[in-house]
Write an enzyme that holds these catalytic residues in place. Sequence first.
Site, mmCIF file in Angstrom:
data_model
loop_
_atom_site.group_PDB
_atom_site.id
_atom_site.type_symbol
_atom_site.label_atom_id
_atom_site.label_comp_id
_atom_site.label_asym_id
_atom_site.label_seq_id
_atom_site.Cartn_x
_atom_site.Cartn_y
_atom_site.Cartn_z
ATOM 1 N N LYS A 115 0.975 1.884 -12.218
ATOM 2 C CA LYS A 115 0.047 3.009 -12.343
ATOM 3 C C LYS A 115 -0.630 3.027 -13.699
ATOM 4 O O LYS A 115 -1.801 3.368 -13.816
ATOM 5 C CB LYS A 115 0.771 4.336 -12.084
ATOM 6 C CG LYS A 115 1.110 4.551 -10.621
ATOM 7 C CD LYS A 115 1.515 5.983 -10.342
ATOM 8 C CE LYS A 115 1.795 6.171 -8.853
ATOM 9 N NZ LYS A 115 2.464 7.424 -8.561
ATOM 10 N N LYS A 196 0.707 -4.337 2.288
ATOM 11 C CA LYS A 196 1.260 -3.122 2.883
ATOM 12 C C LYS A 196 0.151 -2.162 3.317
ATOM 13 O O LYS A 196 -0.863 -2.049 2.621
ATOM 14 C CB LYS A 196 2.156 -2.456 1.828
ATOM 15 C CG LYS A 196 3.057 -1.400 2.375
ATOM 16 C CD LYS A 196 3.954 -0.824 1.288
ATOM 17 C CE LYS A 196 4.537 0.483 1.802
ATOM 18 N NZ LYS A 196 5.292 1.220 0.822
ATOM 19 N N LYS A 199 -2.540 4.355 2.395
ATOM 20 C CA LYS A 199 -3.526 5.397 2.708
ATOM 21 C C LYS A 199 -4.740 5.325 1.800
ATOM 22 O O LYS A 199 -5.796 5.845 2.116
ATOM 23 C CB LYS A 199 -2.884 6.783 2.678
ATOM 24 C CG LYS A 199 -2.306 7.172 1.353
ATOM 25 C CD LYS A 199 -1.622 8.531 1.473
ATOM 26 C CE LYS A 199 -0.821 8.792 0.208
ATOM 27 N NZ LYS A 199 0.284 9.674 0.381
#
Length: 335
Positions: A115, A196, A199
């Site tokens: 992140k 993967k 969203k």
Amino acid sequence: MILSKPILLSAVQPSGNLTIGNYIGTMRHWSKMQNNYECLYCIADLHALTIQKNKIHLNKSILDTISFYLSCGVDPQKSIIFIQSHVYQHSQLNWILNCFSQFSELLRMTQFKIKSNCSKKINAALFNYPILMAADILLYQTNFVPVGQDQKQHVELTRNIAHRFNSLYGHVFTLPKPLITQHGSKIMSLLEPNKKMSKSDINKKNVIFLLDDIKTVISKIQNAYTDSETPSKIYYDIEKKPGISNLLEILSAITNKDIDILLKELEGMLYSEFKNIVADHLSKFLYKLQKSYNDYRNDEVYLKKIAYEGAMKSQLKSDKTLTKVYDKLGLIPLF
Ligand code: TRP
């Protein structure tokens, strides 16, 4: 003698944008888990604040998430559903655990590394995020935490913090274990089955959202990547046939049938027939889920009642641990 069930705590950040990957990896297990564990289901709204700063969106997402819990079969008579920010003990223990966490161990967290690489403006909460997670878990003397691979490291950190505290003050915290499900814990993208399903993917054709309309679901499955091989054959092999294997994982999860059994039923079928079967099962399944979700979502009074009752129960439980911690540290408990 009544044997009490082990305690299980599960938490998700509020998001209305859940995918079939979230369902299969996490939410699918919720209703069954209630029979074997004493379950607490937390909506981690304070964690969401590390990124989410839009008031209306956050507020809506929290209620969306309670509706998802209920429509996936979480029964508020059996389990506790609560919103993290309603239980002040979480923030309180979070601070205390900060005093027992090492800067260097937080720096090793893979999620933080990823992140913080994506953005130059990183807030301190993003760094401290796993400590709040440790507080969520340790307040309830949790035995098991169902998590995906990406959160396993955070549960290990929680164990280390708990162990450090216990070594100094005697037994205060239960050491939690991650619970990782085997099959289906990683649903892949439809067009790029080597990554993967996420969203936040910019290509929405890679992702099936739980609230996608049924026509869209069918078309996404029909366009899913299938590995070329002549003559075409349906079997499970993540390396050689990631696309087919992914569709098999999805079908297995929503039909509750083992992949071996499915393979016998699918023997000799063309890819197109196989995809029709997946699309058919998935659309029926999502139709039912969406109906139940909408019924709950339209009843905000009920959702708020569930959250209120959950907060009262969680406050009572978590305060027992927090009082012990205060006592050990020399802080003075209120009562
Ligand atoms: N960090 C988790 C996630 O993003 C959510 C979470 C918050 C959590 N607190 C937790 C998960 C406690 C398990 C236990 O997925």
